[in-house]
Design an enzyme around this catalytic site. Sequence first.
Site, mmCIF file in Angstrom:
data_model
loop_
_atom_site.group_PDB
_atom_site.id
_atom_site.type_symbol
_atom_site.label_atom_id
_atom_site.label_comp_id
_atom_site.label_asym_id
_atom_site.label_seq_id
_atom_site.Cartn_x
_atom_site.Cartn_y
_atom_site.Cartn_z
ATOM 1 N N MET A 32 0.838 -1.198 0.000
ATOM 2 C CA MET A 32 0.000 0.000 0.000
ATOM 3 C C MET A 32 0.877 1.255 0.000
ATOM 4 O O MET A 32 0.430 2.342 0.383
ATOM 5 C CB MET A 32 -0.945 -0.002 1.206
ATOM 6 C CG MET A 32 -1.916 -1.179 1.147
ATOM 7 S SD MET A 32 -3.413 -0.904 2.072
ATOM 8 C CE MET A 32 -2.763 -0.718 3.707
ATOM 9 N N ALA A 34 4.049 3.890 1.032
ATOM 10 C CA ALA A 34 4.721 4.340 2.257
ATOM 11 C C ALA A 34 5.800 3.310 2.619
ATOM 12 O O ALA A 34 5.847 2.768 3.725
ATOM 13 C CB ALA A 34 3.721 4.540 3.401
ATOM 14 N N HIS A 36 8.969 1.039 3.479
ATOM 15 C CA HIS A 36 10.054 1.030 4.473
ATOM 16 C C HIS A 36 10.884 -0.230 4.236
ATOM 17 O O HIS A 36 10.606 -0.993 3.298
ATOM 18 C CB HIS A 36 9.479 1.082 5.895
ATOM 19 C CG HIS A 36 8.410 0.068 6.160
ATOM 20 N ND1 HIS A 36 8.657 -1.294 6.164
ATOM 21 C CD2 HIS A 36 7.082 0.194 6.397
ATOM 22 C CE1 HIS A 36 7.537 -1.944 6.431
ATOM 23 N NE2 HIS A 36 6.558 -1.071 6.553
ATOM 24 N N HIS A 39 9.116 -3.598 3.501
ATOM 25 C CA HIS A 39 8.699 -3.791 2.104
ATOM 26 C C HIS A 39 9.912 -4.110 1.225
ATOM 27 O O HIS A 39 9.853 -4.971 0.349
ATOM 28 C CB HIS A 39 8.055 -2.513 1.553
ATOM 29 C CG HIS A 39 6.803 -2.085 2.257
ATOM 30 N ND1 HIS A 39 6.723 -0.933 3.001
ATOM 31 C CD2 HIS A 39 5.569 -2.642 2.320
ATOM 32 C CE1 HIS A 39 5.509 -0.794 3.488
ATOM 33 N NE2 HIS A 39 4.782 -1.813 3.106
ATOM 34 N N GLY A 149 4.783 -10.461 3.830
ATOM 35 C CA GLY A 149 5.547 -10.440 5.072
ATOM 36 C C GLY A 149 4.857 -11.223 6.184
ATOM 37 O O GLY A 149 3.632 -11.216 6.291
ATOM 38 N N GLU A 150 5.666 -11.874 7.012
ATOM 39 C CA GLU A 150 5.120 -12.571 8.193
ATOM 40 C C GLU A 150 4.618 -11.584 9.236
ATOM 41 O O GLU A 150 3.936 -11.967 10.175
ATOM 42 C CB GLU A 150 6.187 -13.466 8.823
ATOM 43 C CG GLU A 150 6.502 -14.684 8.003
ATOM 44 C CD GLU A 150 7.413 -15.653 8.730
ATOM 45 O OE1 GLU A 150 7.947 -15.306 9.804
ATOM 46 O OE2 GLU A 150 7.602 -16.759 8.195
ATOM 47 N N ASP A 152 2.341 -9.539 8.918
ATOM 48 C CA ASP A 152 0.879 -9.668 8.847
ATOM 49 C C ASP A 152 0.572 -11.152 8.708
ATOM 50 O O ASP A 152 0.204 -11.639 7.629
ATOM 51 C CB ASP A 152 0.357 -8.863 7.655
ATOM 52 C CG ASP A 152 0.704 -7.389 7.791
ATOM 53 O OD1 ASP A 152 -0.046 -6.662 8.437
ATOM 54 O OD2 ASP A 152 1.767 -6.981 7.273
ATOM 55 N N VAL A 178 10.808 -7.556 9.417
ATOM 56 C CA VAL A 178 11.968 -6.672 9.555
ATOM 57 C C VAL A 178 11.675 -5.680 10.682
ATOM 58 O O VAL A 178 10.573 -5.113 10.743
ATOM 59 C CB VAL A 178 12.252 -5.929 8.234
ATOM 60 C CG1 VAL A 178 13.398 -4.941 8.392
ATOM 61 C CG2 VAL A 178 12.567 -6.935 7.131
ATOM 62 N N ARG A 189 2.553 2.570 9.563
ATOM 63 C CA ARG A 189 1.842 3.318 10.605
ATOM 64 C C ARG A 189 2.775 3.895 11.660
ATOM 65 O O ARG A 189 2.377 4.776 12.415
ATOM 66 C CB ARG A 189 0.795 2.428 11.276
ATOM 67 C CG ARG A 189 -0.360 2.090 10.366
ATOM 68 C CD ARG A 189 -1.555 1.595 11.155
ATOM 69 N NE ARG A 189 -2.740 1.559 10.320
ATOM 70 C CZ ARG A 189 -3.042 0.576 9.485
ATOM 71 N NH1 ARG A 189 -2.241 -0.469 9.383
ATOM 72 N NH2 ARG A 189 -4.125 0.621 8.750
HETATM 73 P P1 AMP Z 1 1.369 -3.004 3.547
HETATM 74 O O1 AMP Z 1 1.924 -1.957 2.649
HETATM 75 O O2 AMP Z 1 1.376 -2.642 4.985
HETATM 76 O O3 AMP Z 1 0.057 -3.564 3.062
HETATM 77 O O4 AMP Z 1 2.380 -4.226 3.454
HETATM 78 C C1 AMP Z 1 2.748 -4.790 2.219
HETATM 79 C C2 AMP Z 1 3.550 -6.038 2.465
HETATM 80 O O5 AMP Z 1 4.712 -5.737 3.228
HETATM 81 C C3 AMP Z 1 2.771 -7.102 3.266
HETATM 82 O O6 AMP Z 1 3.057 -8.376 2.732
HETATM 83 C C4 AMP Z 1 3.334 -6.942 4.642
HETATM 84 O O7 AMP Z 1 3.263 -8.126 5.422
HETATM 85 C C5 AMP Z 1 4.786 -6.617 4.325
HETATM 86 N N1 AMP Z 1 5.415 -5.958 5.483
HETATM 87 C C6 AMP Z 1 4.974 -4.858 6.131
HETATM 88 N N2 AMP Z 1 5.776 -4.579 7.174
HETATM 89 C C7 AMP Z 1 6.753 -5.537 7.177
HETATM 90 C C8 AMP Z 1 7.890 -5.809 8.013
HETATM 91 N N3 AMP Z 1 8.188 -5.047 9.057
HETATM 92 N N4 AMP Z 1 8.648 -6.880 7.715
HETATM 93 C C9 AMP Z 1 8.352 -7.675 6.657
HETATM 94 N N5 AMP Z 1 7.307 -7.475 5.827
HETATM 95 C C10 AMP Z 1 6.515 -6.420 6.087
#
Ligand code: AMP
Length: 281
Positions: A32, A34, A36, A39, A149-150, A152, A178, A189
């Site tokens: 989504m 943003a 880091h 990702h 990512g694990e 979620d 990570v 967030r």
């Molecule tokens: P999001 O943009 O939050 O929907 O996340 C996109 C992908 O990045 C999802 O598969 C998340 O599980 C993964 N993700 C988000 N934060 C982390 C993290 N700290 N470590 C590993 N994967 C992550």
Amino acid sequence: MDIATFRRVAPMRLQVSQWKANGHIVGVVPTMGALHDGHLSLVRAARENADRVIVTIFVNPKQFNNADDLTNYPRTEESDKKKLAPFGVDAIYAPAATEIYPEGFSTNISVANVSDGLCGAHRPGHFDGVATVVTKLLLQTGADVVFFGEKDFQQLKIVKRLVRDLDIPTRIFGCPTVRDKDNLAMSSRNSQLSARDRAAAPALYQAISAARDKILSGQTIESALQKARSDILAAGFADVEYLELRDEADLQPTNQVDKPARLLVAATIGGVRLIDNIQVP
Ligand code: AMP
């Protein structure tokens, strides 16, 4: 050179079909935005396991059960592109909302059982939104491999289930969480936390890792979780939404650690909802 950015499915599909005609394996990293380092670890895994890499950026309204959360969600496409530049990403798919939800869109993908409880109980409609958008993104991109990512963890299990149930021909890679230096799980967030709340937030990981150690040294699960809950609240969190031990295979509640289990938590600090999980043992 700028990474090719597609807003529409048709030209992206044309590009993907050319890659596939050359025998290339297409890896997709749904996000989504943003972005880091969490990702970027998925992007790195995609680079290592696929010939062509597409990063999708779409803030999916259907998975937000709270209007303010959707409004406040960070949108940083330009800086996301800069972060992706060193990784040799082949394309970004940042679709217009109508490309995902055309007028009259009426389909809902709902995955039972693994969606029960945890985030599924506290965010009504969230996982239907995730399952629906992930199905669309996999079908639109024609991903051979996809990276999640694990962090979620429940989401990862849901995606695995739906891909099996619907015979979507995509392999799924789960990538480890990570963390920042102080072990706070990276999250888009985290940027919404005040300095004070950011300093307190690592208590979440500290509490679940201490609980894991206690469970493994023979303390009852109940007392270990109770202590973790009170430590999280004492650190400044306003609310612990859930803190539970679940069987890693089917995500059902468990009180056994003789096979892989996960300790999962969601808690709110300064109005920001954070989640984390660890494997036990
Ligand atoms: P999001 O943009 O939050 O929907 O996340 C996109 C992908 O990045 C999802 O598969 C998340 O599980 C993964 N993700 C988000 N934060 C982390 C993290 N700290 N470590 C590993 N994967 C992550």
